[in-house]
Scaffold this motif. Structure first.
Motif, mmCIF file in Angstrom:
data_model
loop_
_atom_site.group_PDB
_atom_site.id
_atom_site.type_symbol
_atom_site.label_atom_id
_atom_site.label_comp_id
_atom_site.label_asym_id
_atom_site.label_seq_id
_atom_site.Cartn_x
_atom_site.Cartn_y
_atom_site.Cartn_z
ATOM 1 N N THR A 27 0.852 -1.189 0.000
ATOM 2 C CA THR A 27 0.000 0.000 0.000
ATOM 3 C C THR A 27 0.885 1.235 0.000
ATOM 4 N N LEU A 28 0.672 2.109 -1.005
ATOM 5 C CA LEU A 28 1.443 3.342 -1.106
ATOM 6 C C LEU A 28 0.673 4.494 -0.496
ATOM 7 N N SER A 29 1.409 5.402 0.119
ATOM 8 C CA SER A 29 0.754 6.606 0.637
ATOM 9 C C SER A 29 0.374 7.496 -0.530
ATOM 10 N N ALA A 30 -0.573 8.391 -0.297
ATOM 11 C CA ALA A 30 -1.022 9.296 -1.358
ATOM 12 C C ALA A 30 0.132 10.147 -1.871
ATOM 13 N N THR A 31 1.013 10.579 -0.980
ATOM 14 C CA THR A 31 2.150 11.422 -1.375
ATOM 15 C C THR A 31 3.097 10.653 -2.296
ATOM 16 N N THR A 32 3.385 9.395 -1.907
ATOM 17 C CA THR A 32 4.283 8.565 -2.720
ATOM 18 C C THR A 32 3.667 8.274 -4.077
ATOM 19 N N LEU A 33 2.371 7.963 -4.083
ATOM 20 C CA LEU A 33 1.685 7.669 -5.335
ATOM 21 C C LEU A 33 1.704 8.881 -6.264
ATOM 22 N N ASN A 34 1.427 10.052 -5.692
ATOM 23 C CA ASN A 34 1.415 11.268 -6.501
ATOM 24 C C ASN A 34 2.803 11.562 -7.090
ATOM 25 N N SER A 82 -7.283 11.620 -4.521
ATOM 26 C CA SER A 82 -8.151 12.251 -3.527
ATOM 27 C C SER A 82 -8.576 13.659 -3.915
#
Length: 212
Positions: A4-11, A41
């Motif tokens: 599971t990637l954090s939103a920051t990492t994914l972005n 998000s």
């Protein structure tokens, strides 16, 4: 195993991806873009994530049409990829060098053929002036001139007239001109032949030499 990637990492990952790509798959927006768009998000920060923000605005501009985007086209079959790899539109460096060498060889052969058709060019010639000095004033220069001109060589042509040039004490030298073909006549050999007239000749010098 799932990650599971954090939103920051994914972005951050998506921003890097869209730096070199306009869409998720292919050259136009597809259902894959809609899926990624809905997974975000909200609108990315344009300053921190300029490439992702650009893509996001473009997809968002489609509004309700996002849901009707077509699925991306399936990648070409392996055989098709091989065919694309075999197709060399510009040619390799080796092929270019090979063609250049062939062209060079062809032009060289054409040059040789033209040269052979024309035949050999005119022979290189030179004009030579010999100073022939006698032993004494009583030497018959007329006879000396006759004997010198009797020297025959292929490529040698004596001038019709010779000059008598006073030196000192009543002695004159014989100055005689000749035209020679450079490839056939050596001035050293010709001087030696004149010196063989030892009853008449004291010395031989080349007074002038000029290429024709």
């Amino acid at each position: 195993m799932s990650v599971t990637l954090s939103a920051t990492t994914l972005n951050t990952i998506l921003n890097g991806f869209f730096e070199d790509n306009s869409f998720v798959s292919g050259a136009e927006a597809t259902a894959a873009d809609a899926e990624v768009f809905k997974a975000l998000s909200g609108e990315p920060n344009a300053k921190a994530l300029p490439h992702l923000a650009r893509w996001y605005k473009h997809i968002a501009s489609k509004g309700a049409a996002i849901d009707s985007l077509k699925a991306p086209e399936a990648p070409a079959a392996a055989g098709g990829e091989d065919e694309d790899e075999d197709l060399d539109l510009f040619g390799s460096d080796d092929e270019v060098d090979e063609e250049a060498e062939k062209l060079k060889a062809q032009r060289l052969e054409e040059y040789k053929a033209r040269k052979a058709a024309k035949g050999p060019g005119p022979a290189a010639k030179s004009a030579v002036t010999f100073d022939v000095k006698p032993w004494e004033a009583e030497t018959d220069l007329g006879e000396l001139e006759k004997l010198v001109k009797e020297i025959k060589m292929d490529g040698l042509v004596w001038a019709k007239a010779a000059k008598r040039v006073p030196i000192a004490f009543g002695v004159s030298k014989l100055q005689i001109n000749a035209t020679i073909e450079d490839a056939k006549v050596s001035t050293d050999d010709l001087s030696d032949l004149i010196m063989e007239l030892e009853d008449y000749v004291q010395s031989v010098d080349i007074a002038a030499f000029m290429k024709l």
